[in-house]
Scaffold this active site. Structure first.
Site, PDB file in Angstrom:
ATOM      1  N   GLY A  15       0.790  -1.221   0.000  1.00  0.00           N
ATOM      2  CA  GLY A  15       0.000   0.000   0.000  1.00  0.00           C
ATOM      3  C   GLY A  15       0.823   1.273   0.000  1.00  0.00           C
ATOM      4  N   SER A  16       2.074   1.202  -0.475  1.00  0.00           N
ATOM      5  CA  SER A  16       2.863   2.443  -0.500  1.00  0.00           C
ATOM      6  C   SER A  16       2.285   3.411  -1.532  1.00  0.00           C
ATOM      7  CB  SER A  16       4.350   2.171  -0.751  1.00  0.00           C
ATOM      8  OG  SER A  16       4.591   1.793  -2.074  1.00  0.00           O
ATOM      9  N   ASN A  17       1.839   2.904  -2.664  1.00  0.00           N
ATOM     10  CA  ASN A  17       1.212   3.799  -3.652  1.00  0.00           C
ATOM     11  C   ASN A  17      -0.085   4.390  -3.116  1.00  0.00           C
ATOM     12  OD1 ASN A  17       2.647   3.992  -6.382  1.00  0.00           O
ATOM     13  ND2 ASN A  17       2.835   1.816  -5.881  1.00  0.00           N
ATOM     14  N   ASN A 110      -4.124   1.399 -13.908  1.00  0.00           N
ATOM     15  CA  ASN A 110      -3.241   0.480 -13.186  1.00  0.00           C
ATOM     16  C   ASN A 110      -1.815   1.027 -13.220  1.00  0.00           C
ATOM     17  OD1 ASN A 110      -2.356  -2.074 -12.016  1.00  0.00           O
ATOM     18  ND2 ASN A 110      -1.549  -2.597 -14.039  1.00  0.00           N
ATOM     19  N   HIS A 112       2.156  -0.211 -13.156  1.00  0.00           N
ATOM     20  CA  HIS A 112       2.938  -1.427 -13.433  1.00  0.00           C
ATOM     21  C   HIS A 112       4.433  -1.080 -13.405  1.00  0.00           C
ATOM     22  CE1 HIS A 112       3.663  -5.424 -15.062  1.00  0.00           C
ATOM     23  NE2 HIS A 112       4.539  -4.867 -15.883  1.00  0.00           N
TER      24      HIS A 112
HETATM   25  C1  GAR Z   1       3.978  -1.584  -7.205  1.00  0.00           C
HETATM   26  O1  GAR Z   1       5.356  -1.542  -7.442  1.00  0.00           O
HETATM   27  C2  GAR Z   1       3.223  -1.832  -8.488  1.00  0.00           C
HETATM   28  O2  GAR Z   1       3.860  -1.320  -9.609  1.00  0.00           O
HETATM   29  C3  GAR Z   1       3.189  -3.325  -8.529  1.00  0.00           C
HETATM   30  O3  GAR Z   1       2.987  -3.718  -7.202  1.00  0.00           O
HETATM   31  C4  GAR Z   1       3.639  -2.800  -6.343  1.00  0.00           C
HETATM   32  C5  GAR Z   1       2.719  -2.474  -5.195  1.00  0.00           C
HETATM   33  O4  GAR Z   1       3.386  -1.741  -4.229  1.00  0.00           O
HETATM   34  N1  GAR Z   1       2.125  -3.787  -9.381  1.00  0.00           N
HETATM   35  C6  GAR Z   1       2.216  -4.828 -10.185  1.00  0.00           C
HETATM   36  O5  GAR Z   1       3.224  -5.528 -10.257  1.00  0.00           O
HETATM   37  C7  GAR Z   1       0.981  -5.104 -11.014  1.00  0.00           C
HETATM   38  N2  GAR Z   1       1.224  -6.112 -11.976  1.00  0.00           N
HETATM   39  P1  GAR Z   1       2.595  -1.005  -3.074  1.00  0.00           P
HETATM   40  O6  GAR Z   1       1.597  -2.013  -2.507  1.00  0.00           O
HETATM   41  O7  GAR Z   1       3.621  -0.640  -2.066  1.00  0.00           O
HETATM   42  O8  GAR Z   1       1.903   0.183  -3.655  1.00  0.00           O
END
Ligand code: GAR
Length: 200
Positions: A15-17, A110, A112
């Site tokens: 959940g950093s994003n 999304n 990626h």
């Molecule tokens: C992010 O780096 C995103 O790009 C990736 O998951 C991570 C989630 O990080 N998404 C994918 O690989 C989708 N195919 P977060 O939970 O810390 O935001």
């Protein structure tokens, strides 16, 4: 004055994003409100961030569903119930089907961790390392039926250094994700807001 766009965030991971979306709303970079965080997994750490910032969240556990369609329908219903206008997959580790894609046409994005169209699908960071590319990065794109293939909204490049491990590279890619995702959301929100009023 523009009313805040109502966001639905889908997350499966740390959940950093998600947290950076919250921060960009707090610092007024983003004129939005988060109607709901939906997670598919009860251990998802994004839940802790929702609690910390007092954002409503719901766990829709795919393991309790008999099919992908059943799960998609539950997610869609929740988004509709809250009149979500823009859905952001922020580390959502599931493929979404037509049910959601069609309902949120041009309103489902999304993030990626690669420069699409390179390295679609799982473990994009490892794929880039394996190919020994010199530049990788991250992309925000509209979601279409074919995985990681919708039109691209914004990208950032990240150089791959000799000494990089997967973790050091991931960290630098994520630093860029945290910058570009709020920008992409603002861009799409503006499009939604300026689109024909009846086109809701
Ligand atoms: C992010 O780096 C995103 O790009 C990736 O998951 C991570 C989630 O990080 N998404 C994918 O690989 C989708 N195919 P977060 O939970 O810390 O935001």
């Amino acid at each position: 004055f523009q009313p805040k766009i109502r966001l639905g965030i889908l997350a499966s991971g740390n959940g950093s994003n998600f947290e950076y979306i919250i921060k960009s709303i707090k610092n007024k970079q983003l004129n939005a409100e988060i109607s709901i965080l939906i997670v598919n997994n009860p251990n998802c750490l994004a839940i802790n961030k929702a609690i910390k910032y007092d954002i409503p969240y719901v766990i829709i556990n795919h393991r309790n569903c008999n099919s992908r369609l059943e799960h998609d329908i539950l997610v869609k219903k929740k988004l509709e119930e809250l009149s979500v206008e823009l859905v952001v997959m922020a580390g959502w580790m599931r493929i979404v089907g037509d049910e959601i894609i069609n309902r949120f046409n041009n309103r489902l994005i999304n993030i990626h961790p690669s420069l699409l169209p390179s390295f679609k699908g799982v473990d994009a960071i490892q794929q880039a390392i394996d190919k020994r590319v010199k530049i990788t990065g991250c992309s925000v794109h509209y979601v279409q039926k074919e995985v990681d293939s919708g039109s691209i909204i914004i990208q950032a490049a990240v150089p791959l250094e000799e000494q990089d491990s997967k973790e050091t590279l991931r960290k630098r890619i994520q630093d860029m994700e945290h910058i570009i995702l709020p920008i992409a959301i603002a861009k799409v929100a503006k499009k939604i807001r300026t689109s024909f009023m009846g086109n809701k």
